[in-house]
Every structure is written in C-alpha cells, then in structure tokens.
Design a protein around this motif. Structure first.
Motif, PDB file in Angstrom:
ATOM      1  N   SER A   1     -17.697  -5.983   9.872  1.00 18.61           N
ATOM      2  CA  SER A   1     -18.497  -5.009   9.131  1.00 18.61           C
ATOM      3  C   SER A   1     -19.012  -3.940  10.091  1.00 18.61           C
TER       4      SER A   1
ATOM      5  N   ASP B   1     -10.153   1.054   9.336  1.00 15.19           N
ATOM      6  CA  ASP B   1      -9.701   1.530   8.024  1.00 15.19           C
ATOM      7  C   ASP B   1      -8.432   0.811   7.571  1.00 15.19           C
TER       8      ASP B   1
ATOM      9  N   LYS C   1      -7.054  -5.583   3.414  1.00 10.07           N
ATOM     10  CA  LYS C   1      -7.834  -6.700   2.854  1.00 10.07           C
ATOM     11  C   LYS C   1      -8.252  -6.399   1.424  1.00 10.07           C
ATOM     12  N   GLN C   2      -8.682  -5.151   1.173  1.00  7.04           N
ATOM     13  CA  GLN C   2      -9.107  -4.766  -0.180  1.00  7.04           C
ATOM     14  C   GLN C   2      -7.965  -4.875  -1.172  1.00  7.04           C
ATOM     15  N   MET C   3      -6.737  -4.744  -0.692  1.00  4.82           N
ATOM     16  CA  MET C   3      -5.573  -4.865  -1.561  1.00  4.82           C
ATOM     17  C   MET C   3      -5.208  -6.325  -1.808  1.00  4.82           C
ATOM     18  N   GLY C   4      -5.960  -7.241  -1.198  1.00  3.75           N
ATOM     19  CA  GLY C   4      -5.755  -8.657  -1.456  1.00  3.75           C
ATOM     20  C   GLY C   4      -4.850  -9.369  -0.476  1.00  3.75           C
TER      21      GLY C   4
ATOM     22  N   SER D   1      -9.338  -2.908   6.752  1.00  7.29           N
ATOM     23  CA  SER D   1     -10.156  -2.956   5.532  1.00  7.29           C
ATOM     24  C   SER D   1      -9.334  -2.658   4.290  1.00  7.29           C
ATOM     25  N   ALA D   2      -8.486  -1.636   4.362  1.00  2.00           N
ATOM     26  CA  ALA D   2      -7.678  -1.258   3.198  1.00  2.00           C
ATOM     27  C   ALA D   2      -6.715  -2.376   2.806  1.00  2.00           C
TER      28      ALA D   2
ATOM     29  N   CYS E   1       0.823  -1.207   0.000  1.00  2.00           N
ATOM     30  CA  CYS E   1       0.000   0.000   0.000  1.00  2.00           C
ATOM     31  C   CYS E   1       0.857   1.257   0.000  1.00  2.00           C
TER      32      CYS E   1
ATOM     33  N   LYS F   1       0.641 -11.684  -2.396  1.00  4.62           N
ATOM     34  CA  LYS F   1      -0.280 -11.636  -1.263  1.00  4.62           C
ATOM     35  C   LYS F   1       0.535 -11.804   0.015  1.00  4.62           C
TER      36      LYS F   1
END
Length: 198
Positions: free
Chosen positions: A31, A48, A54-57, A51-52, A4, A15
């Motif tokens: 959630s 945040d 995880k969203q990046m894989g 979540s960020a 990131c 990953k």
C-alpha cells in the motif's frame, strides 16, 4: 498476453499467475497510503502494474532482481507462472544485460511480455540500429562512434554542432545541455564524460 490487453468483451475470466520482474530496489509496498508523491515516484510504474493486475483478479508475484539469475529460475520452476511481466531495464547495473535475462526466460520456455532478446540487443545499439534502417532506405541522422577505451580522434570536416549521447543507454541517460557541442574540444570533453560516467 495478460487479459489486461484484451477488450472487455473478450477479456478472459481465467485467473493467471503473473510474475512481475523488476529491479530489486523498485519492488513496491502493498500500500502507498500515507506516502507522498515524491516517495512513490521511484516505483510508481511497478506499483501501478502490480496493482492493476491484482485488481483484475490475477495472482501476482513481484520479483526483485539485482545480480542473481537463479531467483528467476527458481520461481519459474516452483511457482510456474503463466506469464512474466518484464519491467527490468538492467541486470547487475548493466543496461545491455536485460537481453540476457529475457534469453533465460526463453530457455526456460517461460512466456513473457515485451521485446525478445534480439530486439533488446538492437535497441541498445544505436549505431547498428541506424545501419539497419539505412540499409532499408530509411533516413537517419549521420553519426560517429567513439569506442570506449580508444584514444579520441576527431575525423576531418565534422559538421558541427553535434549531439553526443551514449551508444547503449536509454531514457535520456547522460543527456544534458552539454550534450550539444560546437567544436572539437567540447566534443572530446563530452565523449570523455560519457565514457567515464554513463
């Protein structure tokens, strides 16, 4: 560092297993749907970050820490994270102990984000930091230190007003309008408050 922090062109597709260390009370839920902003505010940063990543894989494991270092040792030993994302600001309720948590990561040879133990120790000692800066001819405000457990004694010719704050705390902890004092009596009162409450 995790991907990131890289530009899109150089972003790694690998990953990573990322351990996100945080205070036990700030481990976010999976959630926040249906939760009010006020409910989320306390753990917003932790949510945040998790979540960020995880969203990046990446494979992310939030780890709540209170007063037991063995939980860190165990997850490092058995899960083998590529990096620990350090969001801790204290250990066992003591702010300056966060440096010792990072020391453990270093002894375990676990890569981590953020400051090393020496940097954290310096950041928690405002007087020592000012002395180092002054040595390097960087101008800093004059200061006095009133050690915890010693009888209050105000030096002669103190240039009031003064701003009173904790030597070791961060994030404006203990700071209010009463932190600005204009005489010796108010100085003694505020020093006593900081010693007893911060």
């Amino acid at each position: 560092l995790p991907s990131c922090f890289m530009s899109p062109k150089t972003r790694s597709t690998k990953k990573l297993r990322i351990l996100v260390m945080m205070h036990q009370d700030l481990v976010p839920p999976e959630s926040i749907d249906g939760m009010s902003p006020k409910q989320v505010a306390e753990f917003q940063t932790e949510y945040d970050v998790v979540s960020a990543l995880k969203q990046m894989g990446h494979e992310v494991r939030p780890l709540g820490i209170l007063d037991d270092l063995s939980v860190i040792r165990d997850v490092v030993k058995f899960w083998k994270p590529h990096i620990a994302f350090n969001l801790l600001e204290e250990f066992n309720g003591v702010g300056v102990f966060d440096a010792h948590v990072v020391s453990l990561l270093e002894m375990l040879k676990q890569p981590y984000t953020g400051c090393n133990p020496r940097g954290l120790m310096l950041a928690h000692d405002k007087a020592l930091t000012k002395m180092i800066l002054r040595y390097h001819r960087i101008r800093v405000p004059k200061f006095l230190v009133f050690p915890l457990g010693q009888r209050f004694k105000c030096p002669a010719r103190v240039p009031f007003p003064l701003f009173v704050k904790s030597l070791t705390e961060e994030g404006s902890v203990g700071i209010s309008q009463a932190s600005i004092v204009h005489d010796e009596a108010k100085l003694a009162e505020r020093v006593g408050f900081i010693h007893e409450n911060v």
